[in-house]
Design a protein around this motif. Structure first.
Motif, short mmCIF file in Angstrom:
data_model
loop_
_atom_site.label_atom_id
_atom_site.label_comp_id
_atom_site.label_asym_id
_atom_site.label_seq_id
_atom_site.Cartn_x
_atom_site.Cartn_y
_atom_site.Cartn_z
N GLY A 1 0.79 -1.23 0.00
CA GLY A 1 0.00 0.00 0.00
C GLY A 1 0.82 1.28 0.00
N LYS A 2 1.84 1.31 -0.82
CA LYS A 2 2.69 2.51 -0.88
C LYS A 2 1.95 3.70 -1.48
N THR A 3 1.03 3.41 -2.43
CA THR A 3 0.35 4.50 -3.11
C THR A 3 -0.43 5.39 -2.14
N ALA A 4 -1.03 4.75 -1.12
CA ALA A 4 -1.82 5.53 -0.16
C ALA A 4 -0.90 6.46 0.63
N ILE B 1 9.16 9.12 -6.45
CA ILE B 1 9.61 8.23 -7.51
C ILE B 1 9.20 6.81 -7.15
N ASP B 2 8.44 6.20 -8.04
CA ASP B 2 7.96 4.86 -7.78
C ASP B 2 8.94 3.86 -8.37
N GLU B 3 9.07 2.75 -7.70
CA GLU B 3 9.98 1.70 -8.15
C GLU B 3 11.35 2.28 -8.46
N GLN B 4 11.88 2.90 -7.47
CA GLN B 4 13.15 3.59 -7.48
C GLN B 4 14.26 2.89 -8.30
#
Ligand code: ADP
Ligand code: MG
Length: 713
Positions: A300-303, A416-419
């Protein structure tokens, strides 16, 4: 001769082919050659002739191919190549099982270097599945030593046109010149002494022409330390620098944040709440946050990203009572960017916040004028204008986000997603543009070993999202050997009948070109999709997805899968990152032995998206017990981090996904296996930065950091 001398100056006899070959392996100057380290060492013990070999010997043989043909082993009809190899002492048979094509690659009369292990058939020795390399230079120097003590010599990775022997000879020439006397060691002497590491000059000699194995090991250790140490110094320095610059100080009350959190259709996990609080505390400081949020797929990183973004965009720019601070959210792929966009639209519903999407192919704005619940396509020019004047506070996108023409009015937060899919410098680029440094949140689900995280992300603070949302059942994972394939398909059919969906992951896109006989024999997306359609699940809709499709094609495929029109999606590992289709509860991974454990775990994460029982079927055709045991770790490991540690130990650093992006050499990666060395390098680096942040006392270190920085570009 100097360090900077061009290679063709030092070795005037090299021809264009060789020059090009050297260029390919990064050798242009003397110095490059000196830093081209052996891939391994060999021992004159291993050099053999066709006489006096016995079962189990690992040998290297220089010989001529006397006879060669493709045949079949009579008992199992296994295709193979059989050859007779000849040298001055006699002959020795060689056999390549399941590789009939070798008979076409090597012809009679060819001279080559063979390396492999001696097996036995009916009491007669033969060379089994040797690797070979066609060559005309016999290393005469080596044979001269006959009768003397055996000695070790370096083996270098070759490039078409330059042999290991040539490299060895060239490096010898450099080592014998005076050049090493001028070399200055950038590592402070006290450090070398403290950890008993050789000086640079000694280490260079030892790594290229060790007298004994322990010398080579010592030298390797030094270079491994050196590499990690410099990366650490660089990261610590960057961390210090970032603290000197102004950022955006933001303070939100708990109530404000709570109103936003109410929008989620679920209750946040404790771990999500903690991460949000940590980030909000960072926002209150005088300098920019640099934080890495590591959380398994589905945690749940997006939240977390959305809530903290809300804190930013609900804040007015300094000294202004209109407008919003801005957020840029970068994702590695178009599919992911669009999914994030949809999630954000859902979370920011009724918040009266404009959200933009930018990819190389399209631009969108939410809400549309006509329908306040929907987004609309807009032109890039229009989008960029609105970003620049601040009307769009949240911009989500792919790499397109960091192009020069994208300018923000008040960019205060970069996510930054999926660094790991981005280079370190790309991450820095996006934050560097402005006078005031925006806060940075890097998110990754890629479980990486702690030593590696400490090194490459040494400038970031770390937060772990180590709790899964409630109600998630763990994925049932099965390792499927060939004889269980059919019953597994039946099990899957049951689930498909209930309306669930299935991913099938194959290691490659197309069947191999029959002319390319060295190609891997593994399942391909296209052939497997055909087979499933015809023979296995003819009653269901099947689609394919791979990296060679256009973004538009991928988009269509993804949409159909998301809305359930497609039941089965056969794909390469492109779907690895972040794709979110809750109803897809099953995943088959074909040729699983080709993937690292951490990557398999990532793939499995695709089906960890809902409260239905999810299944991961790990198909392996391997007969090796070791391979099967390795895969079984997927059933027992507690989380991805544990698996990544196992990858590191079992398969070596080369298997960690994303390795190329990290810009660490093979030798440096060896150090990553060694937690003590990484910790020591970090301690020393911290010490230096604390004492002399500008490196005034350490000009050689400063110089080296510049090289490293360009290297990480
Ligand atoms: P990841 O960490 O892999 O990026 P996502 O943010 O995509 O994970 O979340 C995965 C799924 O879990 C989404 O469908 C999201 O709506 C859901 N989710 C997130 N947090 C929670 C929670 N606290 N409780 C229940 N479901 C949640
Ligand atoms: Mg995600």
């Amino acid at each position: 001769m100097e360090f900077e001398s061009k290679i063709e100056k030092v070795f005037p006899r090299i021809n264009d082919v060789q020059k090009k070959a050297l260029g390919k392996i990064g050798i242009k100057k003397t110095e490059d050659l000196l830093y081209y380290f052996p891939s391994r060492y060999s021992n004159t013990d291993e050099l053999k002739n066709t006489k006096n070999v016995k079962k189990g010997d690992k040998i290297i043989l220089y010989a001529k191919v006397k006879r060669i043909k493709a045949t079949k082993a009579y008992y199992k009809k296994i295709p193979m190549t059989e050859a007779t190899l000849e040298d001055s002492e006699g002959i020795l048979p060689a056999v390549w099982f399941r590789q009939p094509y070798i008979s076409k690659m090597l012809s009679e009369g060819t001279f080559a270097k063979f390396s492999g292990t001696i097996s036995e058939r009916n009491g007669r020795p033969y060379l089994a599945n040797p690797e070979y390399e066609i060559t005309n230079d016999i290393p005469t120097g080596l044979f001269k030593n006959k009768g003397g003590d055996n000695f070790i010599y370096p083996i270098y990775s070759e490039s078409k046109g330059v042999s290991s022997q040539w490299i060895q000879y060239a490096i010898k020439k450099i080592l014998n010149s005076k050049i090493l006397d001028e070399i200055k060691d950038p590592i402070p002497e006290e450090i070398l002494k403290k950890y008993n590491l050789p000086k640079l000059k000694t280490a260079l000699i030892w790594i290229h022409s060790p007298k004994k194995e322990s010398d080579a090991l010592s030298a390797k250790k030094r270079f491994a330390f050196e590499e990690i140490f410099f990366i650490q110094v660089l990261r610590q320095k960057q961390k210090q620098e970032a603290k000197q610059k102004p950022s955006f100080k933001i303070k939100k009350t708990k109530t404000e944040i709570k109103t936003f959190i109410k929008n989620f259709p679920f209750k946040l996990t404790l771990s999500q709440e903690k991460s949000i609080n940590t980030i909000l505390e960072d926002f209150e400081k005088n300098y920019a946050m640099s934080r890495l949020l590591e959380g398994d797929v589905g945690s749940g990183k997006t939240a977390v990203a959305a809530t903290t973004s809300y804190a930013i965009v609900s804040t007015k720019p300094n000294g202004s009572n209109v407008g919003n601070l801005q957020v840029a959210y970068m994702a590695p792929t178009e599919i992911l960017a669009k999914q994030l966009y949809d999630s954000f639209i859902q979370y920011f519903e009724n918040m009266n916040i404009n959200i933009g999407l930018i990819t190389s192919k399209s631009c969108r704005k939410f809400p549309s004028k006509i329908n306040p619940k929907e987004w609309t396509d807009i032109s890039k020019t229009q989008l960029l204008k609105w970003v620049e004047n601040g009307e769009i506070p949240i911009l989500i996108g792919t790499h397109s986000l960091i192009q020069k023409n994208v300018a923000f009015k008040d960019l205060a937060y970069v996510i930054i997603d999926e660094q790991h899919k981005f280079g370190t410098n790309q991450r820095r680029d996006i934050t560097k543009k402005n006078e005031r440094i925006p806060h940075l949140l890097s998110m990754t689900a890629t479980p990486i070993p702690r030593t590696l995280a400490l090194t490459i992300y040494g400038d970031l603070d770390l937060t772990l999202l180590d709790e899964m949302p409630k109600g998630r059942k763990p994925v049932t994972t099965e390792i499927i050997t060939p004889e269980k394939r059919d019953e597994t398909y039946e099990e899957i059919r049951n689930e498909l009948e209930k309306g669930r969906q299935l991913y099938v992951i194959c290691p490659r896109i197309d069947e191999p070109d029959p002319k390319k006989e060295f190609a891997l024999r593994v399942k391909s997306v296209k052939a497997e999709a055909e087979k499933i359609k015809k023979q296995i699940f003819p009653e269901y809709n099947i689609d394919i997805m791979h990296s060679k499709m256009t973004p538009k094609e991928k988009d269509t495929v993804m949409k159909k899968f998301e809305n359930g029109e497609t039941n089965i999606l056969v794909s390469t590992s492109v779907i690895e990152v972040g794709v979110n289709v809750p109803n897809a509860t099953m995943i088959i991974i074909e040729g699983a032995d080709r993937f690292g454990l951490a990557q398999l775990h990532q793939l499995r994460g695709r089906v960890l998206r809902s409260n239905h029982q999810a299944y991961c079927f790990v198909f392996s055709d391997s007969k090796s017990e070791q391979t099967i045991n390795r895969l079984k770790a997927l059933k027992t490991a507690k989380n991805g981090f544990e698996l990544s540690e196992q990858d590191l130990m079992l398969r070596g650093a080369g298997e960690l996904s994303g390795k190329k992006q990290w810009g660490i050499s093979d030798i440096g990666m060896e150090a990553i296996k060694n937690i003590k060395m990484v910790e020591v390098a970090r301690t020393e680096a911290l010490e230096i930065i604390r004492e002399d942040f500008e490196l005034k006392k350490y000009p050689l270190i400063a110089e080296r950091l510049e090289d490293i920085e360009t290297h990480f570009e």
